[in-house]
Design a protein around this motif. Structure first.
Motif, PDB file in Angstrom:
ATOM      1  N   ASN A  35      -2.498  -1.235  -3.116  1.00 26.56           N
ATOM      2  CA  ASN A  35      -2.052  -1.396  -4.502  1.00 26.56           C
ATOM      3  C   ASN A  35      -2.039  -2.856  -4.926  1.00 26.56           C
ATOM      4  O   ASN A  35      -2.452  -3.194  -6.035  1.00 26.56           O
ATOM      5  CB  ASN A  35      -0.654  -0.806  -4.684  1.00 26.56           C
ATOM      6  CG  ASN A  35      -0.618   0.653  -4.311  1.00 26.56           C
ATOM      7  OD1 ASN A  35      -0.360   0.977  -3.161  1.00 26.56           O
ATOM      8  ND2 ASN A  35      -0.908   1.525  -5.246  1.00 26.56           N
ATOM      9  N   GLU A  36      -1.532  -3.730  -4.024  1.00 24.69           N
ATOM     10  CA  GLU A  36      -1.394  -5.133  -4.404  1.00 24.69           C
ATOM     11  C   GLU A  36      -1.444  -6.037  -3.188  1.00 24.69           C
ATOM     12  O   GLU A  36      -0.897  -5.706  -2.143  1.00 24.69           O
ATOM     13  CB  GLU A  36      -0.058  -5.335  -5.132  1.00 24.69           C
ATOM     14  CG  GLU A  36       0.169  -6.741  -5.627  1.00 24.69           C
ATOM     15  CD  GLU A  36       1.499  -6.888  -6.329  1.00 24.69           C
ATOM     16  OE1 GLU A  36       1.552  -6.583  -7.546  1.00 24.69           O
ATOM     17  OE2 GLU A  36       2.471  -7.289  -5.661  1.00 24.69           O
TER      18      GLU A  36
ATOM     19  N   GLU B 292      -5.154  -6.618  -7.279  1.00 23.45           N
ATOM     20  CA  GLU B 292      -4.697  -5.241  -7.419  1.00 23.45           C
ATOM     21  C   GLU B 292      -5.808  -4.256  -7.104  1.00 23.45           C
ATOM     22  O   GLU B 292      -6.986  -4.541  -7.329  1.00 23.45           O
ATOM     23  CB  GLU B 292      -4.161  -5.010  -8.835  1.00 23.45           C
ATOM     24  CG  GLU B 292      -2.906  -5.824  -9.121  1.00 23.45           C
ATOM     25  CD  GLU B 292      -2.387  -5.630 -10.535  1.00 23.45           C
ATOM     26  OE1 GLU B 292      -3.186  -5.260 -11.426  1.00 23.45           O
ATOM     27  OE2 GLU B 292      -1.188  -5.844 -10.736  1.00 23.45           O
ATOM     28  N   ASP B 293      -5.401  -3.083  -6.583  1.00 23.76           N
ATOM     29  CA  ASP B 293      -6.307  -1.974  -6.279  1.00 23.76           C
ATOM     30  C   ASP B 293      -7.521  -2.432  -5.464  1.00 23.76           C
ATOM     31  O   ASP B 293      -8.666  -2.353  -5.915  1.00 23.76           O
ATOM     32  CB  ASP B 293      -6.752  -1.266  -7.567  1.00 23.76           C
ATOM     33  CG  ASP B 293      -5.566  -0.682  -8.316  1.00 23.76           C
ATOM     34  OD1 ASP B 293      -4.651  -0.152  -7.656  1.00 23.76           O
ATOM     35  OD2 ASP B 293      -5.541  -0.772  -9.553  1.00 23.76           O
ATOM     36  N   VAL B 294      -7.249  -2.909  -4.268  1.00 25.93           N
ATOM     37  CA  VAL B 294      -8.279  -3.470  -3.395  1.00 25.93           C
ATOM     38  C   VAL B 294      -8.800  -2.378  -2.460  1.00 25.93           C
ATOM     39  O   VAL B 294      -8.028  -1.591  -1.903  1.00 25.93           O
ATOM     40  CB  VAL B 294      -7.706  -4.650  -2.584  1.00 25.93           C
ATOM     41  CG1 VAL B 294      -8.767  -5.259  -1.696  1.00 25.93           C
ATOM     42  CG2 VAL B 294      -7.131  -5.700  -3.537  1.00 25.93           C
ATOM     43  N   GLU B 295     -10.110  -2.325  -2.307  1.00 23.41           N
ATOM     44  CA  GLU B 295     -10.742  -1.349  -1.412  1.00 23.41           C
ATOM     45  C   GLU B 295     -10.290  -1.564   0.024  1.00 23.41           C
ATOM     46  O   GLU B 295     -10.023  -2.691   0.435  1.00 23.41           O
ATOM     47  CB  GLU B 295     -12.263  -1.466  -1.487  1.00 23.41           C
ATOM     48  CG  GLU B 295     -12.849  -1.092  -2.831  1.00 23.41           C
ATOM     49  CD  GLU B 295     -12.749   0.382  -3.130  1.00 23.41           C
ATOM     50  OE1 GLU B 295     -12.940   1.199  -2.205  1.00 23.41           O
ATOM     51  OE2 GLU B 295     -12.463   0.721  -4.293  1.00 23.41           O
TER      52      GLU B 295
ATOM     53  N   ALA C 149       0.861  -1.183   0.000  1.00 21.07           N
ATOM     54  CA  ALA C 149       0.000   0.000   0.000  1.00 21.07           C
ATOM     55  C   ALA C 149       0.897   1.232   0.000  1.00 21.07           C
ATOM     56  O   ALA C 149       1.602   1.482   0.966  1.00 21.07           O
ATOM     57  CB  ALA C 149      -0.919  -0.011   1.214  1.00 21.07           C
ATOM     58  N   ARG C 150       0.878   1.987  -1.080  1.00 22.95           N
ATOM     59  CA  ARG C 150       1.733   3.177  -1.209  1.00 22.95           C
ATOM     60  C   ARG C 150       0.874   4.429  -1.269  1.00 22.95           C
ATOM     61  O   ARG C 150      -0.265   4.385  -1.696  1.00 22.95           O
ATOM     62  CB  ARG C 150       2.579   3.089  -2.474  1.00 22.95           C
ATOM     63  CG  ARG C 150       3.552   1.952  -2.463  1.00 22.95           C
ATOM     64  CD  ARG C 150       4.456   2.006  -3.697  1.00 22.95           C
ATOM     65  NE  ARG C 150       5.271   0.808  -3.780  1.00 22.95           N
ATOM     66  CZ  ARG C 150       4.947  -0.264  -4.481  1.00 22.95           C
ATOM     67  NH1 ARG C 150       3.831  -0.293  -5.166  1.00 22.95           N
ATOM     68  NH2 ARG C 150       5.730  -1.313  -4.502  1.00 22.95           N
TER      69      ARG C 150
ATOM     70  N   SER D  35      -4.817   5.265   1.306  1.00 18.11           N
ATOM     71  CA  SER D  35      -6.211   5.238   0.883  1.00 18.11           C
ATOM     72  C   SER D  35      -6.574   4.069  -0.032  1.00 18.11           C
ATOM     73  O   SER D  35      -7.745   3.880  -0.347  1.00 18.11           O
ATOM     74  CB  SER D  35      -6.569   6.547   0.186  1.00 18.11           C
ATOM     75  OG  SER D  35      -5.723   6.732  -0.936  1.00 18.11           O
ATOM     76  N   THR D  36      -5.592   3.293  -0.474  1.00 20.62           N
ATOM     77  CA  THR D  36      -5.889   2.117  -1.299  1.00 20.62           C
ATOM     78  C   THR D  36      -4.774   1.093  -1.134  1.00 20.62           C
ATOM     79  O   THR D  36      -3.636   1.444  -0.842  1.00 20.62           O
ATOM     80  CB  THR D  36      -6.066   2.475  -2.787  1.00 20.62           C
ATOM     81  OG1 THR D  36      -6.548   1.330  -3.494  1.00 20.62           O
ATOM     82  CG2 THR D  36      -4.770   2.936  -3.408  1.00 20.62           C
TER      83      THR D  36
END
Length: 149
Positions: free
Chosen positions: A118-119, A133-136, A80-81, A115-116
């Protein structure tokens, strides 16, 4: 005697359940009675940081192939970045946790101000690798092991 952690109310913050052993208690006649130890529950008040909880489901529970139903033995990396918080974390799904206790099988990752996610990379006990990818964030996400190729 025992302490276990898990998110009892689904708010993304770890809660604790503790027990004390039974023991002898002197009564008014001078003899002793065996009394049960107390059960203590600490509900974490939470905060404003973001989080994600993963609940893994192996293929054994679905079609009899792949990993065990609870994903015990899986290793999970969360990346998460952006924002304030950790960039990469790792956890394993464990089938045992503490002496006389068992933590929840769900994996909760604290994300701080990110806030998101990434992987998410999962190495299942079967050897299968899965990438999301891009998981809530701020939710419990059930992840089912992919079928073999």
């Amino acid at each position: 005697k025992g302490l276990a952690k898990g998110d009892l109310n689904g708010d993304g913050f770890a809660d604790l359940i503790g027990t004390n052993s039974s023991g002898q208690k002197f009564n008014s006649s001078g003899s002793t009675d065996l009394v049960p130890g107390p059960l203590m529950v600490w509900m974490n008040g939470g905060g404003t940081n973001n989080w994600i909880t993963l609940r893994l489901k192996g293929r054994q529970a679905i079609d009899g192939t792949g990993s065990n139903a609870d994903g015990i033995g899986a290793r999970v990396w969360v990346t998460a970045r952006g924002g304030t918080g950790p960039e990469r974390q790792v956890q394993d799904v464990l089938g045992s946790s503490t002496f006389l206790s068992m933590n929840a099988l769900d994996l909760t990752f604290g994300l701080g101000g990110v806030s998101t996610v990434n992987e998410i990379e999962i190495l299942w006990p079967s050897g299968r690798r899965q990438v999301l990818e891009d998981v809530e964030i701020n939710q419990v996400t059930e992840v089912i092991e992919p079928a073999s190729n």
